[in-house]
Design a protein around this motif. Sequence first.
Motif, mmCIF file in Angstrom:
data_model
loop_
_atom_site.group_PDB
_atom_site.id
_atom_site.type_symbol
_atom_site.label_atom_id
_atom_site.label_comp_id
_atom_site.label_asym_id
_atom_site.label_seq_id
_atom_site.Cartn_x
_atom_site.Cartn_y
_atom_site.Cartn_z
ATOM 1 N N PRO A 80 -66.026 -53.070 -8.023
ATOM 2 C CA PRO A 80 -65.334 -54.091 -6.219
ATOM 3 C C PRO A 80 -66.264 -54.503 -5.373
ATOM 4 O O PRO A 80 -66.658 -55.240 -4.653
ATOM 5 C CB PRO A 80 -64.098 -53.565 -5.651
ATOM 6 C CG PRO A 80 -63.865 -51.496 -6.324
ATOM 7 C CD PRO A 80 -64.354 -51.943 -7.501
ATOM 8 N N THR A 81 -67.613 -52.707 -5.115
ATOM 9 C CA THR A 81 -68.612 -52.955 -3.984
ATOM 10 C C THR A 81 -69.197 -53.653 -4.783
ATOM 11 O O THR A 81 -69.648 -54.584 -3.652
ATOM 12 C CB THR A 81 -68.512 -51.619 -4.271
ATOM 13 O OG1 THR A 81 -67.512 -50.567 -3.999
ATOM 14 C CG2 THR A 81 -70.228 -51.667 -2.694
ATOM 15 N N ALA A 82 -70.090 -54.223 -5.941
ATOM 16 C CA ALA A 82 -71.235 -54.931 -5.923
ATOM 17 C C ALA A 82 -70.308 -55.986 -6.101
ATOM 18 O O ALA A 82 -70.790 -57.221 -5.451
ATOM 19 C CB ALA A 82 -70.914 -54.757 -7.595
ATOM 20 N N ARG A 83 -68.973 -56.905 -6.360
ATOM 21 C CA ARG A 83 -68.340 -57.888 -6.128
ATOM 22 C C ARG A 83 -69.155 -58.589 -4.715
ATOM 23 O O ARG A 83 -68.984 -59.935 -4.393
ATOM 24 C CB ARG A 83 -67.423 -58.350 -7.026
ATOM 25 C CG ARG A 83 -67.340 -57.740 -8.341
ATOM 26 C CD ARG A 83 -65.980 -58.021 -9.138
ATOM 27 N NE ARG A 83 -65.554 -57.826 -10.700
ATOM 28 C CZ ARG A 83 -66.856 -58.381 -11.602
ATOM 29 N NH1 ARG A 83 -66.697 -59.708 -11.334
ATOM 30 N NH2 ARG A 83 -66.587 -58.309 -12.316
ATOM 31 N N ARG A 84 -68.036 -57.742 -3.637
ATOM 32 C CA ARG A 84 -68.491 -57.867 -2.768
ATOM 33 C C ARG A 84 -69.746 -57.690 -1.823
ATOM 34 O O ARG A 84 -69.908 -59.371 -1.776
ATOM 35 C CB ARG A 84 -67.708 -56.604 -1.433
ATOM 36 C CG ARG A 84 -66.329 -56.402 -1.518
ATOM 37 C CD ARG A 84 -65.279 -55.768 -0.253
ATOM 38 N NE ARG A 84 -66.005 -54.367 -0.659
ATOM 39 C CZ ARG A 84 -65.916 -53.475 -1.277
ATOM 40 N NH1 ARG A 84 -63.915 -53.406 -1.888
ATOM 41 N NH2 ARG A 84 -66.610 -51.851 -1.221
ATOM 42 N N ALA B 296 -66.890 -76.503 -7.407
ATOM 43 C CA ALA B 296 -67.107 -75.715 -8.301
ATOM 44 C C ALA B 296 -67.616 -73.904 -8.276
ATOM 45 O O ALA B 296 -67.102 -73.019 -9.429
ATOM 46 C CB ALA B 296 -68.148 -76.224 -9.530
ATOM 47 N N VAL B 297 -68.228 -74.008 -6.648
ATOM 48 C CA VAL B 297 -68.802 -72.475 -6.384
ATOM 49 C C VAL B 297 -67.816 -72.355 -5.978
ATOM 50 O O VAL B 297 -67.836 -70.918 -6.005
ATOM 51 C CB VAL B 297 -70.220 -72.921 -5.225
ATOM 52 C CG1 VAL B 297 -70.312 -71.808 -4.685
ATOM 53 C CG2 VAL B 297 -71.471 -73.820 -6.023
ATOM 54 N N ARG B 298 -66.891 -72.568 -5.677
ATOM 55 C CA ARG B 298 -65.657 -71.614 -4.576
ATOM 56 C C ARG B 298 -64.811 -71.060 -5.397
ATOM 57 O O ARG B 298 -64.237 -70.317 -5.128
ATOM 58 C CB ARG B 298 -64.416 -73.103 -3.898
ATOM 59 C CG ARG B 298 -65.494 -74.041 -2.733
ATOM 60 C CD ARG B 298 -64.562 -75.286 -2.571
ATOM 61 N NE ARG B 298 -64.593 -75.788 -1.058
ATOM 62 C CZ ARG B 298 -64.239 -75.659 -0.061
ATOM 63 N NH1 ARG B 298 -63.155 -75.128 0.374
ATOM 64 N NH2 ARG B 298 -64.623 -76.456 1.420
ATOM 65 N N GLY B 299 -64.515 -71.704 -6.487
ATOM 66 C CA GLY B 299 -63.668 -70.584 -7.531
ATOM 67 C C GLY B 299 -64.149 -69.302 -7.880
ATOM 68 O O GLY B 299 -63.308 -68.780 -7.864
ATOM 69 N N LEU B 300 -65.734 -69.358 -8.034
ATOM 70 C CA LEU B 300 -66.032 -68.506 -8.172
ATOM 71 C C LEU B 300 -66.018 -67.332 -7.231
ATOM 72 O O LEU B 300 -66.233 -65.864 -7.616
ATOM 73 C CB LEU B 300 -68.114 -68.663 -8.856
ATOM 74 C CG LEU B 300 -68.072 -70.080 -10.331
ATOM 75 C CD1 LEU B 300 -69.919 -70.403 -10.123
ATOM 76 C CD2 LEU B 300 -67.714 -68.785 -11.252
ATOM 77 N N LEU B 301 -66.602 -68.050 -6.326
ATOM 78 C CA LEU B 301 -65.963 -67.153 -4.737
ATOM 79 C C LEU B 301 -65.122 -66.842 -5.656
ATOM 80 O O LEU B 301 -64.908 -65.296 -4.136
ATOM 81 C CB LEU B 301 -66.867 -67.671 -3.871
ATOM 82 C CG LEU B 301 -68.293 -68.921 -3.940
ATOM 83 C CD1 LEU B 301 -68.919 -69.114 -2.692
ATOM 84 C CD2 LEU B 301 -69.342 -67.513 -4.058
ATOM 85 N N GLU B 302 -64.003 -67.290 -4.934
ATOM 86 C CA GLU B 302 -62.489 -66.721 -5.035
ATOM 87 C C GLU B 302 -62.264 -65.879 -5.904
ATOM 88 O O GLU B 302 -62.252 -64.591 -5.311
ATOM 89 C CB GLU B 302 -61.977 -68.006 -5.147
ATOM 90 C CG GLU B 302 -60.342 -67.408 -5.417
ATOM 91 C CD GLU B 302 -59.842 -66.686 -4.023
ATOM 92 O OE1 GLU B 302 -58.725 -65.773 -4.366
ATOM 93 O OE2 GLU B 302 -60.677 -66.963 -2.910
ATOM 94 N N ASP B 303 -62.787 -65.670 -6.946
ATOM 95 C CA ASP B 303 -63.154 -64.652 -8.494
ATOM 96 C C ASP B 303 -63.343 -63.225 -7.627
ATOM 97 O O ASP B 303 -62.734 -61.928 -7.534
ATOM 98 C CB ASP B 303 -64.163 -64.753 -9.221
ATOM 99 C CG ASP B 303 -62.717 -66.518 -9.806
ATOM 100 O OD1 ASP B 303 -61.339 -66.380 -9.605
ATOM 101 O OD2 ASP B 303 -63.224 -66.906 -10.673
ATOM 102 N N LEU B 304 -64.363 -62.821 -6.922
ATOM 103 C CA LEU B 304 -65.761 -62.673 -5.972
ATOM 104 C C LEU B 304 -64.917 -62.040 -5.345
ATOM 105 O O LEU B 304 -64.714 -60.389 -5.309
ATOM 106 C CB LEU B 304 -67.205 -63.013 -6.381
ATOM 107 C CG LEU B 304 -68.007 -63.606 -7.249
ATOM 108 C CD1 LEU B 304 -69.231 -63.551 -6.489
ATOM 109 C CD2 LEU B 304 -67.999 -61.890 -7.815
#
Length: 283
Positions: free
Chosen positions: A5-9, A68-76
Motif C-alpha cells: 500500500p505504501t508503494a502504491r500511494r 484510460a488513465v483514471r482507471g489505473l489511478l483509481e486502482d492505485l
Amino acid sequence: MSLGPTARRRRLGTSLAELRSEAQRSLNEAADHIGCSAGKIRNWEAGRSGIKKFELTALLDYYRTPQAVRGLLEDLRREGAQRGWWSTYRLPEWFKPYVGLEQAAVEVRNFEIELIPGLLQTKAYAREIHSAGTHITDPSDVEKRVAARMERQQRLWADEPLRLSAVVSEAALHRQIGGAEVMAEQLHHLRSLGRLPNVVLQILPSSVGTHPSLAGGFTFLRFAESADPDVGWTENPLGGNVIEDRDDVATLRTMFDELQRLALSKRDSTRLLARMLAESTTP
C-alpha cells in the motif's frame, strides 16, 4: 515483488504531481479548486497520506485526465488505502510510514552508532531495546514490537531478498544490551547474517575517530522503479522523519559511501566479530 500500500500511494502521488504539472496548475490552485489546503495536496503527491475517491475524481476532472488513465489511478488509490501487515502490531504512528517504505524498498543502507540495526537484531536483543524505555514503549506492547521487528527481517530471506548494507559503529558491539549471553547470541547472529549474499555488514572501528555522521545514525532506501525516488530516514527517541528532498537524500547517499570507505571490509568485519566472540568465551 508485489507493491504494498505504501508503494502504491507513492506511485499515485507521483502521477498526480505529473498531471498537475502538465495541466500547469499550482498547488494552491489545485487546493482552491477542491476546497482543501495546499499542504494536503502536497501530502497526496508525496504519498504520505491516502486520498478519498471523490477527492481523486475532483482532481482528475480539474487536470482533464483521460479516462484510460483514471482507471489505473483509481486502482492505485483503492489498493493504497489497504492496511499493511504492520497495522496490527501496535507500532507508533510515526514509525508506520518507515515500515511501509522499507517493505516497498529493494535496498536499504543503514548506519548505526549505538545499536545493532533493527534488521539484524536477535529477538532477545530487540526485547531488551523495547523494554529499556517504559516511557516510550508500553510494557504491554513490547512483544508486539519485537514480533514486528522479526517480521520485517523476513525480507532478507524472501525469494527476491532485500539488499541490506549496514555500517555499524564498533561501540554498538561493545554495549552490553541485556548482558553477556544476549550479546554473544547477537554477535553470532551478525556473523551468520553477514554470510548472506544480499547482506553487506561492515564495522566502523573506534580508531577512526571523526566521521561524517557523529550526530547519529540514518537510513537510505532505494526502490525498483524510477517513479519511486530514493528516500532517507532519521529517528530519535520521540519520533522519526522521512527525508524526501533530493539534495538531502543525495547528501545521505554520499555520507554512507564515505562511512563504507572508512569502515572495515566485509571480511575484516567478520574477523572482528569472531575475535570478540572468542574473547567473550575466554575464562
